[in-house]
Design a protein around this motif. Structure first.
Motif, PDB file in Angstrom:
ATOM      1  N   UNK A   1      -3.069   9.260  -1.715  1.00  0.00           N
ATOM      2  CA  UNK A   1      -3.842   8.023  -1.807  1.00  0.00           C
ATOM      3  C   UNK A   1      -3.038   6.855  -1.257  1.00  0.00           C
ATOM      4  N   UNK A   2      -3.736   6.007  -0.501  1.00  0.00           N
ATOM      5  CA  UNK A   2      -3.175   4.769   0.005  1.00  0.00           C
ATOM      6  C   UNK A   2      -4.193   3.684  -0.291  1.00  0.00           C
ATOM      7  N   UNK A   3      -3.778   2.655  -0.994  1.00  0.00           N
ATOM      8  CA  UNK A   3      -4.673   1.553  -1.382  1.00  0.00           C
ATOM      9  C   UNK A   3      -5.920   2.072  -2.089  1.00  0.00           C
ATOM     10  N   UNK A   4      -5.744   3.106  -2.916  1.00  0.00           N
ATOM     11  CA  UNK A   4      -6.860   3.662  -3.671  1.00  0.00           C
ATOM     12  C   UNK A   4      -7.765   4.575  -2.877  1.00  0.00           C
ATOM     13  N   UNK A   5      -7.486   4.752  -1.593  1.00  0.00           N
ATOM     14  CA  UNK A   5      -8.305   5.604  -0.732  1.00  0.00           C
ATOM     15  C   UNK A   5      -7.661   6.981  -0.603  1.00  0.00           C
ATOM     16  N   UNK A   6      -8.462   8.029  -0.780  1.00  0.00           N
ATOM     17  CA  UNK A   6      -7.967   9.396  -0.609  1.00  0.00           C
ATOM     18  C   UNK A   6      -7.933   9.704   0.882  1.00  0.00           C
ATOM     19  N   UNK A   7      -6.713   9.765   1.423  1.00  0.00           N
ATOM     20  CA  UNK A   7      -6.555   9.951   2.862  1.00  0.00           C
ATOM     21  C   UNK A   7      -6.078  11.348   3.236  1.00  0.00           C
ATOM     22  N   UNK A   8      -5.858  12.206   2.245  1.00  0.00           N
ATOM     23  CA  UNK A   8      -5.398  13.561   2.523  1.00  0.00           C
ATOM     24  C   UNK A   8      -5.012  14.253   1.235  1.00  0.00           C
TER      25      UNK A   8
ATOM     26  N   UNK B   1       0.839  -1.200   0.000  1.00  0.00           N
ATOM     27  CA  UNK B   1       0.000   0.000   0.000  1.00  0.00           C
ATOM     28  C   UNK B   1       0.875   1.252   0.000  1.00  0.00           C
ATOM     29  N   UNK B   2       1.502   1.534  -1.162  1.00  0.00           N
ATOM     30  CA  UNK B   2       2.357   2.721  -1.242  1.00  0.00           C
ATOM     31  C   UNK B   2       1.535   4.005  -1.151  1.00  0.00           C
TER      32      UNK B   2
ATOM     33  N   UNK C   1       5.090  11.416   6.584  1.00  0.00           N
ATOM     34  CA  UNK C   1       6.530  11.276   6.359  1.00  0.00           C
ATOM     35  C   UNK C   1       6.828  10.860   4.929  1.00  0.00           C
ATOM     36  N   UNK C   2       6.017   9.944   4.389  1.00  0.00           N
ATOM     37  CA  UNK C   2       6.208   9.504   3.006  1.00  0.00           C
ATOM     38  C   UNK C   2       5.963  10.652   2.033  1.00  0.00           C
ATOM     39  N   UNK C   3       4.965  11.481   2.320  1.00  0.00           N
ATOM     40  CA  UNK C   3       4.679  12.639   1.469  1.00  0.00           C
ATOM     41  C   UNK C   3       5.847  13.619   1.538  1.00  0.00           C
ATOM     42  N   UNK C   4       6.328  13.902   2.744  1.00  0.00           N
ATOM     43  CA  UNK C   4       7.468  14.821   2.871  1.00  0.00           C
ATOM     44  C   UNK C   4       8.684  14.299   2.129  1.00  0.00           C
ATOM     45  N   UNK C   5       8.933  13.003   2.179  1.00  0.00           N
ATOM     46  CA  UNK C   5      10.090  12.441   1.473  1.00  0.00           C
ATOM     47  C   UNK C   5      10.001  12.754  -0.022  1.00  0.00           C
ATOM     48  N   UNK C   6       8.806  12.657  -0.583  1.00  0.00           N
ATOM     49  CA  UNK C   6       8.630  12.967  -2.004  1.00  0.00           C
ATOM     50  C   UNK C   6       8.838  14.462  -2.268  1.00  0.00           C
ATOM     51  N   UNK C   7       8.286  15.315  -1.414  1.00  0.00           N
ATOM     52  CA  UNK C   7       8.440  16.760  -1.578  1.00  0.00           C
ATOM     53  C   UNK C   7       9.917  17.145  -1.417  1.00  0.00           C
TER      54      UNK C   7
END
Length: 160
Positions: free
Chosen positions: A64-71, A9-10, A100-106
């Motif tokens: 999105x995580x597992x197709x769910x919009x979580x933020x 679930x990336x 944290x995963x979002x920040x890593x991408x940014x």
């Protein structure tokens, strides 16, 4: 029900559309409610209007995580900096590493552009600890917010 992160679930960042405005405003209100109530400033009408007034779909990506919009996250690219204008994760998905995963991408995007990232956080919000834990340095405060910067980290030079 909390979202569980695992290899299957990336965390995906998906460009938002103008038609997503109502859903995005609802996520913002849900994510900010507790912090704003703590400081006596929760007003869902004001929160919605404030978000809508500055909305630009081109700078906005769903989380999105597992197709769910979580933020969602909003990053505005300025000539001398990236402005992390919004980063909201639904309360049911918080604490699972999504932010944290979002920040890593940014961070990767900012480092490629060789630009710092600036962000503001409501003074009484847990997001202040989140940002400092991820390398942001406090620079100033206003009546309600603290402001931080994360300097870019130059990529290693493969031929230097």
């Amino acid at each position: 029900m909390p979202v569980t992160l695992n290899r299957n679930s990336p965390v995906m960042l998906v460009l938002a559309q103008q038609s997503d405005l109502d859903d995005l405003a609802a996520i913002r209100i849900e994510a900010m409610r507790e912090s704003l109530e703590r400081v006596g400033r929760f007003d869902p009408v004001r929160a919605r209007e404030r978000f809508i007034s500055g909305f630009e779909a081109r700078n906005t990506r769903y989380i999105e995580v597992s197709g769910e919009k979580v933020g969602f996250v909003v990053v505005r690219h300025h000539p001398n900096e990236f402005l992390l204008d919004h980063l909201y994760v639904r309360p049911s998905a918080q604490g699972s590493g999504i932010g944290s995963a979002v920040l890593a991408q940014i961070f990767k995007e900012a480092d490629v552009a060789a630009l710092p990232i600036k962000v503001g956080a409501l003074k009484e919000s847990a997001s202040n600890r989140f940002y400092t834990r991820h390398g942001f340095q406090f620079i100033e405060s206003s009546e309600f917010d603290n402001y931080y910067v994360r300097q870019n980290v130059p990529a290693a030079c493969p031929v230097c």
